[in-house]
Design an enzyme around this catalytic site. Structure first.
Site, PDB file in Angstrom:
ATOM      1  N   SER A   9       6.956  17.661   7.988  1.00 50.14           N
ATOM      2  CA  SER A   9       7.110  19.120   7.950  1.00 50.14           C
ATOM      3  C   SER A   9       5.734  19.757   8.039  1.00 50.14           C
ATOM      4  O   SER A   9       4.870  19.516   7.182  1.00 50.14           O
ATOM      5  CB  SER A   9       7.783  19.549   6.649  1.00 50.14           C
ATOM      6  OG  SER A   9       7.517  20.919   6.431  1.00 50.14           O
ATOM      7  N   ASP A  36      10.012  24.565   9.239  1.00 56.41           N
ATOM      8  CA  ASP A  36      10.648  25.320   8.154  1.00 56.41           C
ATOM      9  C   ASP A  36      10.535  26.814   8.374  1.00 56.41           C
ATOM     10  O   ASP A  36       9.459  27.399   8.239  1.00 56.41           O
ATOM     11  CB  ASP A  36       9.981  24.950   6.822  1.00 56.41           C
ATOM     12  CG  ASP A  36      10.371  23.556   6.362  1.00 56.41           C
ATOM     13  OD1 ASP A  36      11.577  23.317   6.192  1.00 56.41           O
ATOM     14  OD2 ASP A  36       9.479  22.713   6.188  1.00 56.41           O
ATOM     15  N   MET A  38      11.431  30.458   7.112  1.00 60.32           N
ATOM     16  CA  MET A  38      11.817  31.155   5.865  1.00 60.32           C
ATOM     17  C   MET A  38      11.701  32.660   6.045  1.00 60.32           C
ATOM     18  O   MET A  38      10.773  33.143   6.701  1.00 60.32           O
ATOM     19  CB  MET A  38      10.900  30.722   4.723  1.00 60.32           C
ATOM     20  CG  MET A  38      10.878  29.225   4.494  1.00 60.32           C
ATOM     21  SD  MET A  38       9.867  28.796   3.081  1.00 60.32           S
ATOM     22  CE  MET A  38       9.891  27.005   3.196  1.00 60.32           C
ATOM     23  N   HIS A  67      14.658  24.073  10.573  1.00 59.69           N
ATOM     24  CA  HIS A  67      15.394  24.257   9.322  1.00 59.69           C
ATOM     25  C   HIS A  67      15.402  25.745   8.976  1.00 59.69           C
ATOM     26  O   HIS A  67      14.389  26.285   8.541  1.00 59.69           O
ATOM     27  CB  HIS A  67      14.685  23.412   8.244  1.00 59.69           C
ATOM     28  CG  HIS A  67      15.283  23.494   6.886  1.00 59.69           C
ATOM     29  ND1 HIS A  67      14.663  22.973   5.759  1.00 59.69           N
ATOM     30  CD2 HIS A  67      16.452  24.021   6.444  1.00 59.69           C
ATOM     31  CE1 HIS A  67      15.421  23.193   4.705  1.00 59.69           C
ATOM     32  NE2 HIS A  67      16.503  23.833   5.084  1.00 59.69           N
ATOM     33  N   MET A 140      18.817  18.957   0.245  1.00 65.86           N
ATOM     34  CA  MET A 140      17.573  19.442  -0.364  1.00 65.86           C
ATOM     35  C   MET A 140      17.337  18.691  -1.672  1.00 65.86           C
ATOM     36  O   MET A 140      18.208  18.645  -2.542  1.00 65.86           O
ATOM     37  CB  MET A 140      17.650  20.948  -0.642  1.00 65.86           C
ATOM     38  CG  MET A 140      17.711  21.828   0.587  1.00 65.86           C
ATOM     39  SD  MET A 140      16.416  21.535   1.805  1.00 65.86           S
ATOM     40  CE  MET A 140      14.917  21.870   0.871  1.00 65.86           C
ATOM     41  N   ASP A 178      15.056  16.367   2.009  1.00 67.86           N
ATOM     42  CA  ASP A 178      13.946  17.305   2.199  1.00 67.86           C
ATOM     43  C   ASP A 178      13.428  17.796   0.848  1.00 67.86           C
ATOM     44  O   ASP A 178      14.133  18.481   0.116  1.00 67.86           O
ATOM     45  CB  ASP A 178      14.459  18.487   3.038  1.00 67.86           C
ATOM     46  CG  ASP A 178      13.355  19.443   3.456  1.00 67.86           C
ATOM     47  OD1 ASP A 178      12.186  19.196   3.136  1.00 67.86           O
ATOM     48  OD2 ASP A 178      13.693  20.447   4.119  1.00 67.86           O
TER      49      ASP A 178
HETATM   50  C1  DX5 Z   1      11.000  23.310   1.424  1.00 68.35           C
HETATM   51  C2  DX5 Z   1      11.044  22.874   2.865  1.00 68.35           C
HETATM   52  C3  DX5 Z   1      10.520  21.508   3.092  1.00 68.35           C
HETATM   53  C4  DX5 Z   1       9.087  21.325   2.714  1.00 68.35           C
HETATM   54  C5  DX5 Z   1       8.989  19.965   2.145  1.00 68.35           C
HETATM   55  O1  DX5 Z   1      11.762  24.433   1.250  1.00 68.35           O
HETATM   56  O2  DX5 Z   1      12.357  22.902   3.395  1.00 68.35           O
HETATM   57  O3  DX5 Z   1      10.768  21.038   4.416  1.00 68.35           O
HETATM   58  O4  DX5 Z   1       8.189  21.429   3.785  1.00 68.35           O
HETATM   59  O5  DX5 Z   1       7.702  19.833   1.670  1.00 68.35           O
HETATM   60  P1  DX5 Z   1       7.265  18.693   0.648  1.00 68.35           P
HETATM   61  O6  DX5 Z   1       7.436  17.383   1.341  1.00 68.35           O
HETATM   62  O7  DX5 Z   1       5.850  19.068   0.394  1.00 68.35           O
HETATM   63  O8  DX5 Z   1       8.136  18.817  -0.570  1.00 68.35           O
HETATM   64 ZN    ZN Z   2      12.728  21.861   5.343  1.00 72.58          ZN
END
Ligand code: DX5
Ligand code: ZN
Length: 220
Positions: A9, A36, A38, A67, A140, A178
């Protein structure tokens, strides 16, 4: 034995130098990258939109799994597909009801693979009726919104139960996890049933991206 894939990611990469991050992933022999998105509504953080996806699409041929941690994903799916996303992952929590079916249809119609994600507290049974229509489930293992959080061990029984159901019913589906994946937690997730591991901080906050990816691989 199923091959386990790593999906880096870029959330924890240096946003001013994403081309470099992608180059390193490619050098490590990884076949995909996790993007990702958001919106500051569904999750308390804002990242990037289709324009950024498009600009990194020009740099690489590896798979893009996008995502969508956003409200009203139905409005944006096509734009992310046009920007070059190969797999589009929506959240059950933002689409429950009729909208979920509609979103899967839009994803399929524009030629992408469909992924469905559930938050740590959402039981997998909520998406049971959709497992035959999608290509991937994203479990998640942290609350969505930020990179670098700790892996929630309490999600493991859910993962195991989903995997058992999928095997028993011969459903052809990737199970991806994830959040909080590092060489210690990767093994737990794989034992419980995951075959794709998203990893952000453990790869991009390390000193050496390729070495970090290899460490994850050898831990599983
Ligand atoms: C969190 C994201 C993840 C994030 C994971 O909301 O969906 O994809 O990048 O990061 P790490 O591996 O640092 O937990
Ligand atoms: Zn993610």
């Amino acid at each position: 034995m199923t091959q386990v894939l790593i999906s880096p990611s870029i959330l924890s990469a240096d946003f001013s130098n994403l081309g470099y991050a992608i180059k390193k992933i490619e050098e490590a022999g990884v076949d995909r990258v996790h993007l990702d998105v958001m919106d500051g509504h569904f999750v308390p953080n804002i990242t990037f939109g289709p324009e950024l996806v498009k600009s990194i699409r020009n740099k690489t041929k590896i798979l893009f799994e996008t995502h969508l941690m956003i409200e009203h994903p139905e409005k944006y799916i096509k734009r992310f597909r046009d920007a070059g996303s190969d797999i589009i992952i929506i959240h059950y929590e933002t689409t429950k009801g009729r909208k979920l079916k509609e979103c899967i249809k839009i994803i399929k119609e524009c030629g992408a693979k469909a992924g469905l994600s559930i938050n740590p507290e959402t039981p997998w049974e909520k998406i049971k009726n959709f497992l035959n229509e999608i290509d991937l489930v994203l479990i998640m293992t942290v609350s969505p919104g930020f990179g670098g959080q700790a892996f929630k061990n309490e999600v493991l029984p859910k993962l195991k139960s989903l995997k058992e159901f999928v095997v028993k019913n011969k459903i052809n589906l990737d199970i991806e996890v994830d959040g909080g994946i590092n060489p210690d937690t990767a093994k737990l997730a794989v034992i419980a049933g995951a075959n794709i591991l998203v990893a952000g901080a453990s790869i991009f906050k390390s000193n050496d991206v390729i070495e970090a990816i290899n460490k994850l691989r050898s831990s599983i």
